[in-house]
Design a protein around this motif. Structure first.
Motif: not given
Length: 168
Positions: A15-16, A19, A115, A145
């Motif tokens: 997700n980081g 993202a 993140v 996230a």
């Protein structure tokens, strides 16, 4: 808890990085031009991050049982993931933003920066053999996230949004 820990690392890291894949920095272009460029950055970032995520996931379960040695073995992959994520983020920030879009784009970029910072701190903790601390940092990044994913969806960044939703 072994698999759960591995999943937390994978999801937070994914997700980081993914993202990252979402937005930019000045004024002028049409929204469609911005989205096209941001989505291309997302796709490139995903391509670079995916093998690292798999490597981290594979080693994540060992953090619980393997202690400091396992943490140090995963550290280089997490650091490379941070590098990929930070590079994608820098490219997104450099994009010219459509006029009037700054607030919507900042809703994406601000939590994303946090993140990426968490991934960096987790890599540092891992390199010192501190697996539980690294897991804690990544778990704390989970709500951020989610904010990134929501903002990408709200702004209409399909490549970035679909990447993130695929990550859980």
């Amino acid at each position: 808890p072994d698999m759960r820990s591995a999943n937390v690392i994978a999801v937070a890291a994914h997700n980081g990085v993914l993202a990252l894949d979402g937005c930019g920095g000045s004024s002028g272009p049409a929204k469609s031009q911005f989205v096209t460029k941001a989505d291309a950055i997302c796709k490139t970032t995903q391509t670079q991050a995916t093998p690292l995520i798999h490597q981290i996931t594979a080693g994540g379960a060992a953090l619980v049982t393997g202690g400091a040695t396992a943490a140090r073995q995963i550290a280089p992959a997490v650091q490379r993931l941070h590098t990929v994520a930070a590079s994608g983020f820098a490219r997104l920030k450099a994009l010219a933003q459509p006029s009037g879009a700054k607030a919507a784009i900042e809703k994406f970029l601000t939590p994303l920066a946090k993140v990426i910072d968490a991934i960096d701190k987790a890599a540092a903790a891992l390199s010192q053999g501190q697996g539980p601390q690294a897991l804690g940092l990544l778990q704390q990044a989970q709500p951020l996230a989610q904010q990134v994913t929501s903002a990408a969806t709200a702004y209409g960044l399909p490549q970035c949004e679909s990447i993130l939703s695929a990550l859980g």
